[in-house]
Design a protein around this motif. Sequence first.
Motif, PDB file in Angstrom:
ATOM      1  N   GLY A 158      -2.145  -5.862  -3.721  1.00  0.00           N
ATOM      2  CA  GLY A 158      -1.944  -4.726  -2.835  1.00  0.00           C
ATOM      3  C   GLY A 158      -0.780  -4.988  -1.910  1.00  0.00           C
ATOM      4  O   GLY A 158      -0.597  -6.105  -1.442  1.00  0.00           O
ATOM      5  N   PHE A 159       0.033  -3.963  -1.647  1.00  0.00           N
ATOM      6  CA  PHE A 159       1.138  -4.125  -0.706  1.00  0.00           C
ATOM      7  C   PHE A 159       1.248  -2.896   0.182  1.00  0.00           C
ATOM      8  O   PHE A 159       1.156  -1.758  -0.270  1.00  0.00           O
ATOM      9  CB  PHE A 159       2.466  -4.460  -1.392  1.00  0.00           C
ATOM     10  CG  PHE A 159       2.841  -3.610  -2.570  1.00  0.00           C
ATOM     11  CD1 PHE A 159       3.870  -2.702  -2.468  1.00  0.00           C
ATOM     12  CD2 PHE A 159       2.193  -3.761  -3.784  1.00  0.00           C
ATOM     13  CE1 PHE A 159       4.248  -1.932  -3.558  1.00  0.00           C
ATOM     14  CE2 PHE A 159       2.563  -3.005  -4.881  1.00  0.00           C
ATOM     15  CZ  PHE A 159       3.594  -2.085  -4.771  1.00  0.00           C
ATOM     16  N   GLY A 160       1.396  -3.174   1.487  1.00  0.00           N
ATOM     17  CA  GLY A 160       1.319  -2.127   2.489  1.00  0.00           C
ATOM     18  C   GLY A 160       2.371  -1.056   2.340  1.00  0.00           C
ATOM     19  O   GLY A 160       3.552  -1.342   2.135  1.00  0.00           O
ATOM     20  N   PHE A 167      -7.070  -6.350  -8.468  1.00  0.00           N
ATOM     21  CA  PHE A 167      -7.064  -5.248  -7.508  1.00  0.00           C
ATOM     22  C   PHE A 167      -5.612  -4.850  -7.278  1.00  0.00           C
ATOM     23  O   PHE A 167      -4.786  -5.688  -6.905  1.00  0.00           O
ATOM     24  CB  PHE A 167      -7.708  -5.683  -6.192  1.00  0.00           C
ATOM     25  CG  PHE A 167      -9.190  -5.916  -6.277  1.00  0.00           C
ATOM     26  CD1 PHE A 167     -10.096  -4.955  -5.852  1.00  0.00           C
ATOM     27  CD2 PHE A 167      -9.687  -7.113  -6.792  1.00  0.00           C
ATOM     28  CE1 PHE A 167     -11.457  -5.172  -5.941  1.00  0.00           C
ATOM     29  CE2 PHE A 167     -11.047  -7.341  -6.876  1.00  0.00           C
ATOM     30  CZ  PHE A 167     -11.940  -6.370  -6.451  1.00  0.00           C
ATOM     31  N   LEU A 168      -5.315  -3.563  -7.460  1.00  0.00           N
ATOM     32  CA  LEU A 168      -3.940  -3.085  -7.417  1.00  0.00           C
ATOM     33  C   LEU A 168      -3.846  -1.855  -6.528  1.00  0.00           C
ATOM     34  O   LEU A 168      -4.682  -0.946  -6.625  1.00  0.00           O
ATOM     35  CB  LEU A 168      -3.468  -2.728  -8.835  1.00  0.00           C
ATOM     36  CG  LEU A 168      -2.101  -2.067  -8.980  1.00  0.00           C
ATOM     37  CD1 LEU A 168      -0.990  -3.033  -8.586  1.00  0.00           C
ATOM     38  CD2 LEU A 168      -1.896  -1.582 -10.415  1.00  0.00           C
ATOM     39  N   GLY A 169      -2.812  -1.804  -5.657  1.00  0.00           N
ATOM     40  CA  GLY A 169      -2.623  -0.593  -4.872  1.00  0.00           C
ATOM     41  C   GLY A 169      -1.937  -0.834  -3.551  1.00  0.00           C
ATOM     42  O   GLY A 169      -1.108  -1.732  -3.409  1.00  0.00           O
ATOM     43  N   SER A 170      -2.302  -0.016  -2.571  1.00  0.00           N
ATOM     44  CA  SER A 170      -1.621  -0.009  -1.274  1.00  0.00           C
ATOM     45  C   SER A 170      -2.360  -0.893  -0.277  1.00  0.00           C
ATOM     46  O   SER A 170      -3.083  -1.813  -0.642  1.00  0.00           O
ATOM     47  CB  SER A 170      -1.510   1.439  -0.777  1.00  0.00           C
ATOM     48  OG  SER A 170      -2.795   2.052  -0.726  1.00  0.00           O
ATOM     49  N   SER A 171      -2.191  -0.609   1.025  1.00  0.00           N
ATOM     50  CA  SER A 171      -2.714  -1.507   2.054  1.00  0.00           C
ATOM     51  C   SER A 171      -4.236  -1.570   2.081  1.00  0.00           C
ATOM     52  O   SER A 171      -4.797  -2.555   2.566  1.00  0.00           O
ATOM     53  CB  SER A 171      -2.194  -1.086   3.430  1.00  0.00           C
ATOM     54  OG  SER A 171      -2.488   0.268   3.682  1.00  0.00           O
ATOM     55  N   ASP A 188       6.209   3.547  -6.188  1.00  0.00           N
ATOM     56  CA  ASP A 188       6.546   2.158  -5.873  1.00  0.00           C
ATOM     57  C   ASP A 188       5.873   1.203  -6.848  1.00  0.00           C
ATOM     58  O   ASP A 188       6.487   0.245  -7.333  1.00  0.00           O
ATOM     59  CB  ASP A 188       6.121   1.811  -4.442  1.00  0.00           C
ATOM     60  CG  ASP A 188       6.933   2.542  -3.395  1.00  0.00           C
ATOM     61  OD1 ASP A 188       8.133   2.788  -3.645  1.00  0.00           O
ATOM     62  OD2 ASP A 188       6.375   2.888  -2.340  1.00  0.00           O
ATOM     63  N   VAL A 189       4.598   1.442  -7.118  1.00  0.00           N
ATOM     64  CA  VAL A 189       3.874   0.586  -8.059  1.00  0.00           C
ATOM     65  C   VAL A 189       4.494   0.692  -9.450  1.00  0.00           C
ATOM     66  O   VAL A 189       4.672  -0.319 -10.138  1.00  0.00           O
ATOM     67  CB  VAL A 189       2.381   0.960  -8.100  1.00  0.00           C
ATOM     68  CG1 VAL A 189       1.650   0.154  -9.171  1.00  0.00           C
ATOM     69  CG2 VAL A 189       1.728   0.713  -6.740  1.00  0.00           C
ATOM     70  N   LEU A 190       4.834   1.876  -9.873  1.00  0.00           N
ATOM     71  CA  LEU A 190       5.460   2.049 -11.183  1.00  0.00           C
ATOM     72  C   LEU A 190       6.832   1.376 -11.226  1.00  0.00           C
ATOM     73  O   LEU A 190       7.211   0.797 -12.248  1.00  0.00           O
ATOM     74  CB  LEU A 190       5.589   3.537 -11.505  1.00  0.00           C
ATOM     75  CG  LEU A 190       4.277   4.276 -11.795  1.00  0.00           C
ATOM     76  CD1 LEU A 190       4.506   5.785 -11.820  1.00  0.00           C
ATOM     77  CD2 LEU A 190       3.683   3.803 -13.118  1.00  0.00           C
ATOM     78  N   ALA A 201       8.653  -4.802  -0.308  1.00  0.00           N
ATOM     79  CA  ALA A 201       9.618  -5.488  -1.156  1.00  0.00           C
ATOM     80  C   ALA A 201       9.430  -7.000  -1.073  1.00  0.00           C
ATOM     81  O   ALA A 201       9.514  -7.707  -2.092  1.00  0.00           O
ATOM     82  CB  ALA A 201      11.040  -5.109  -0.741  1.00  0.00           C
ATOM     83  N   ASN A 202       9.168  -7.508   0.106  1.00  0.00           N
ATOM     84  CA  ASN A 202       8.928  -8.936   0.262  1.00  0.00           C
ATOM     85  C   ASN A 202       7.640  -9.361  -0.441  1.00  0.00           C
ATOM     86  O   ASN A 202       7.558 -10.438  -1.037  1.00  0.00           O
ATOM     87  CB  ASN A 202       8.850  -9.304   1.746  1.00  0.00           C
ATOM     88  CG  ASN A 202      10.181  -9.131   2.451  1.00  0.00           C
ATOM     89  OD1 ASN A 202      11.228  -9.101   1.810  1.00  0.00           O
ATOM     90  ND2 ASN A 202      10.146  -8.988   3.768  1.00  0.00           N
ATOM     91  N   GLU A 203       6.633  -8.516  -0.366  1.00  0.00           N
ATOM     92  CA  GLU A 203       5.359  -8.849  -0.992  1.00  0.00           C
ATOM     93  C   GLU A 203       5.484  -8.853  -2.514  1.00  0.00           C
ATOM     94  O   GLU A 203       4.900  -9.715  -3.195  1.00  0.00           O
ATOM     95  CB  GLU A 203       4.275  -7.864  -0.546  1.00  0.00           C
ATOM     96  CG  GLU A 203       4.004  -7.926   0.942  1.00  0.00           C
ATOM     97  CD  GLU A 203       2.863  -7.027   1.354  1.00  0.00           C
ATOM     98  OE1 GLU A 203       2.036  -6.680   0.495  1.00  0.00           O
ATOM     99  OE2 GLU A 203       2.793  -6.667   2.544  1.00  0.00           O
ATOM    100  N   VAL A 204       6.234  -7.894  -3.038  1.00  0.00           N
ATOM    101  CA  VAL A 204       6.428  -7.855  -4.489  1.00  0.00           C
ATOM    102  C   VAL A 204       7.159  -9.103  -4.963  1.00  0.00           C
ATOM    103  O   VAL A 204       6.828  -9.673  -6.012  1.00  0.00           O
ATOM    104  CB  VAL A 204       7.196  -6.575  -4.893  1.00  0.00           C
ATOM    105  CG1 VAL A 204       7.607  -6.622  -6.355  1.00  0.00           C
ATOM    106  CG2 VAL A 204       6.337  -5.345  -4.631  1.00  0.00           C
ATOM    107  N   ALA A 205       8.150  -9.538  -4.191  1.00  0.00           N
ATOM    108  CA  ALA A 205       8.852 -10.771  -4.538  1.00  0.00           C
ATOM    109  C   ALA A 205       7.897 -11.960  -4.515  1.00  0.00           C
ATOM    110  O   ALA A 205       7.984 -12.858  -5.370  1.00  0.00           O
ATOM    111  CB  ALA A 205      10.010 -11.000  -3.576  1.00  0.00           C
ATOM    112  N   ALA A 206       6.974 -11.978  -3.565  1.00  0.00           N
ATOM    113  CA  ALA A 206       5.981 -13.056  -3.502  1.00  0.00           C
ATOM    114  C   ALA A 206       5.040 -13.001  -4.703  1.00  0.00           C
ATOM    115  O   ALA A 206       4.642 -14.042  -5.238  1.00  0.00           O
ATOM    116  CB  ALA A 206       5.187 -12.955  -2.202  1.00  0.00           C
ATOM    117  N   PHE A 207       4.678 -11.796  -5.136  1.00  0.00           N
ATOM    118  CA  PHE A 207       3.831 -11.667  -6.325  1.00  0.00           C
ATOM    119  C   PHE A 207       4.528 -12.260  -7.547  1.00  0.00           C
ATOM    120  O   PHE A 207       3.928 -13.003  -8.330  1.00  0.00           O
ATOM    121  CB  PHE A 207       3.506 -10.196  -6.594  1.00  0.00           C
ATOM    122  CG  PHE A 207       2.663  -9.547  -5.530  1.00  0.00           C
ATOM    123  CD1 PHE A 207       1.827 -10.291  -4.727  1.00  0.00           C
ATOM    124  CD2 PHE A 207       2.723  -8.174  -5.329  1.00  0.00           C
ATOM    125  CE1 PHE A 207       1.048  -9.692  -3.745  1.00  0.00           C
ATOM    126  CE2 PHE A 207       1.953  -7.564  -4.358  1.00  0.00           C
ATOM    127  CZ  PHE A 207       1.110  -8.317  -3.565  1.00  0.00           C
TER     128      PHE A 207
END
Length: 269
Positions: free
Chosen positions: A110-112, A86-90, A118-120, A64-70
């Motif tokens: 990418g976010f862990g 590049f899109l996806g997980s860790s 979650d991506v959707l 959630a923090n990483e998405v806010a940073a994006f």
Amino acid sequence: MPTANINCARSIAIKARPLAGAWWRIAAAIALLPGLTGIAAAQAPAERAADEPRVNADPTFPFANEVAAFAKANEANSGAPGAVLFLGSSSIRLWNTQASFPDRSTVNRGFGGATTPDVLRHYPRLFPKAEPRSVLVYIGENDLAAGATPDTVARNILTLLKKLRADYPKARIAYLSLKPSPIRWTLWPKMAAVNMTVAARSRVGGFDYLDVGSSLLAHDGLPDASLFGPDGLHMNGRGYSRWNRLVDGWLDRMEMAAAPAPRPLSLSN
């Protein structure tokens, strides 16, 4: 006295009848509870299955923090046009894409611990304003680890790829196959099932399928532990170098295919 006792007993009995009826109704309601619960579960929204894998498989890096940073980065910088997204997980997040592809402009989203739902869910906040030239997706591994079925995972992945295809009609899109790893080797049959389904739909879906998992297997068919870090899950530099070669080769082929054909030389007197 005996008469008084009889009358008293009758009075108690008459008063007890309504109470006994109440207890009967309560007992009947309790007996019906399991059936009502089953009916309610059966009538739950069908889309709940896609939301079930909510376990964050990488809690050290809360997505959630990483998405806010994006989202904040997208507002501050529109991004270079024609970049490789590049899109996806860790496995994407830990990929040093800038150093791996120094001759290309890259954007890492990418976010862990991310699952495909979650991506959707965060989709509108992930992408730079400038349209990417290529999009590479690695997602679905955490879905299976959280208990989702291969059919559900493949369906969600195809939904994501369809959305990307619609939003970026000119971009080259590739799905990177789910990778085998030492710690999740028991999940490999399910991963292979997801890979097979997504690969079979690649041509119809307008995306490419890149098998990046085979490059991580040793000669005995098991995951090569020397390509992974101490956790047995995430790749080390040697593992990523194999992905770099595969992805760089795909990008080169896509660029060559998109390049205009050279004009034939005309001979003049």
